[in-house]
Design a protein around this motif. Structure first.
Motif, PDB file in Angstrom:
ATOM      1  N   ASP A 167       8.041   2.815  -1.172  1.00 15.57           N
ATOM      2  CA  ASP A 167       7.528   4.083  -0.645  1.00 15.57           C
ATOM      3  C   ASP A 167       6.065   3.923  -0.222  1.00 15.57           C
ATOM      4  O   ASP A 167       5.457   2.861  -0.369  1.00 15.57           O
ATOM      5  CB  ASP A 167       7.743   5.221  -1.635  1.00 15.57           C
ATOM      6  CG  ASP A 167       6.903   5.130  -2.896  1.00 15.57           C
ATOM      7  OD1 ASP A 167       5.893   4.385  -2.920  1.00 15.57           O
ATOM      8  OD2 ASP A 167       7.252   5.809  -3.873  1.00 15.57           O
ATOM      9  N   ASP A 168       5.501   5.004   0.290  1.00 11.24           N
ATOM     10  CA  ASP A 168       4.149   4.995   0.833  1.00 11.24           C
ATOM     11  C   ASP A 168       3.098   4.615  -0.211  1.00 11.24           C
ATOM     12  O   ASP A 168       2.039   4.104   0.121  1.00 11.24           O
ATOM     13  CB  ASP A 168       3.839   6.366   1.440  1.00 11.24           C
ATOM     14  CG  ASP A 168       2.705   6.324   2.423  1.00 11.24           C
ATOM     15  OD1 ASP A 168       2.645   5.364   3.218  1.00 11.24           O
ATOM     16  OD2 ASP A 168       1.858   7.242   2.398  1.00 11.24           O
ATOM     17  N   CYS A 169       3.384   4.874  -1.488  1.00  7.03           N
ATOM     18  CA  CYS A 169       2.455   4.541  -2.575  1.00  7.03           C
ATOM     19  C   CYS A 169       2.656   3.113  -3.092  1.00  7.03           C
ATOM     20  O   CYS A 169       1.973   2.695  -4.019  1.00  7.03           O
ATOM     21  CB  CYS A 169       2.617   5.530  -3.723  1.00  7.03           C
ATOM     22  SG  CYS A 169       2.204   7.224  -3.275  1.00  7.03           S
TER      23      CYS A 169
ATOM     24  N   ARG B 179      -0.367  -4.686   3.054  1.00  8.03           N
ATOM     25  CA  ARG B 179      -0.208  -3.337   2.496  1.00  8.03           C
ATOM     26  C   ARG B 179       0.391  -3.341   1.090  1.00  8.03           C
ATOM     27  O   ARG B 179       0.027  -2.507   0.264  1.00  8.03           O
ATOM     28  CB  ARG B 179       0.691  -2.527   3.434  1.00  8.03           C
ATOM     29  CG  ARG B 179       0.830  -1.092   3.004  1.00  8.03           C
ATOM     30  CD  ARG B 179       0.912  -0.162   4.152  1.00  8.03           C
ATOM     31  NE  ARG B 179       1.006   1.185   3.659  1.00  8.03           N
ATOM     32  CZ  ARG B 179       1.839   2.088   4.114  1.00  8.03           C
ATOM     33  NH1 ARG B 179       2.634   1.791   5.115  1.00  8.03           N
ATOM     34  NH2 ARG B 179       1.865   3.288   3.606  1.00  8.03           N
TER      35      ARG B 179
ATOM     36  N   GLN C 227       5.504   1.966  -4.476  1.00  5.16           N
ATOM     37  CA  GLN C 227       6.518   1.911  -5.537  1.00  5.16           C
ATOM     38  C   GLN C 227       7.786   1.262  -5.005  1.00  5.16           C
ATOM     39  O   GLN C 227       8.313   1.683  -3.980  1.00  5.16           O
ATOM     40  CB  GLN C 227       6.864   3.309  -6.045  1.00  5.16           C
ATOM     41  CG  GLN C 227       5.873   3.894  -7.008  1.00  5.16           C
ATOM     42  CD  GLN C 227       5.887   3.145  -8.323  1.00  5.16           C
ATOM     43  OE1 GLN C 227       4.908   2.503  -8.646  1.00  5.16           O
ATOM     44  NE2 GLN C 227       6.961   3.201  -9.070  1.00  5.16           N
TER      45      GLN C 227
END
Length: 162
Positions: free
Chosen positions: A83-85, A149, A87
Motif C-alpha cells: 500500500d501507499d504507506c 520507494r 505495508q
C-alpha cells in the motif's frame, strides 16, 4: 497440445503486458460512462487472467481502479500487495479455504500488486474492475522506482520486476 495450451486456445487468451495471459470478457458499454478525475470510464470491465508454468509471474503494477479477483481453476496464485504507506500483505487465491486460500480478493486502487504461480501448470482467475480498466490507468513498476520507494521489500521487488 498440453492442457495449458488447450485452455489458452479455448478461452482465446493472449499475452498480457504484465505477464501471463488474458482476455477481456465484459465491458459495461451500454451504460453511461462514469466521470472520473482521469476522464470518462466504463462502469465495469472484466477479464480472465491465467498464469502458467512458462509465464508464472504478474509483475509489479498499480491500477487506479479497485479490482476484485476471483479464483476459478488450477493451482493457487500468490499475491503481494504494497500500500501507499509501504505495508506488505500476502494473499493466496485458491480452491481450499482450509489451507488459507481465498476464493476472492479485493485490491483497492492505488495499491501495488504482483502475483505468481508458485507451482503447477496453471492458475486461472477473473478480475472485475470498477471504474472500468483502461491501460492509461495502469502503471508497470520500474525496479529502481520501487526499490527507492519501498527498500524494505527489495527481495520481492527484484523477484517481480525485469
Amino acid at each position: 497440445m498440453t492442457k495449458t495450451e488447450a485452455l489458452i486456445q479455448q478461452l482465446q487468451l493472449e499475452a498480457h503486458v504484465e505477464g501471463g495471459f488474458f482476455r477481456r470478457t465484459y465491458e459495461s458499454g451500454e451504460r453511461p460512462l462514469l466521470d472520473t478525475a482521469y476522464g470518462p470510464r466504463l462502469r465495469l470491465t472484466s477479464i480472465l487472467y491465467l498464469l502458467t508454468r512458462t509465464a508464472p509471474i504478474g509483475r509489479w503494477h498499480l491500477n487506479r481502479s479497485d479490482i476484485l479477483h476471483f479464483y476459478h481453476l488450477g493451482e493457487p496464485i500468490r499475491y503481494y500487495l504494497i500500500d501507499d504507506c509501504g505495508q506488505l500483505s500476502t494473499h493466496t487465491l485458491g480452491p481450499d479455504p482450509s489451507q488459507g486460500h481465498q476464493l476472492q480478493l479485493v485490491v483497492p486502487g492505488g495499491v501495488w500488486k504482483a502475483s505468481h504461480l508458485p507451482h503447477g501448470d496453471y492458475g486461472l482467475i477473473s478480475e472485475a474492475v470498477c471504474p472500468g480498466f483502461e491501460f492509461d490507468d495502469m502503471s508497470l513498476g520500474a525496479r529502481a522506482q520501487l526499490l527507492h520507494r519501498f527498500p524494505q521489500h527489495a527481495a520481492l521487488i527484484e523477484q517481480f520486476t525485469p
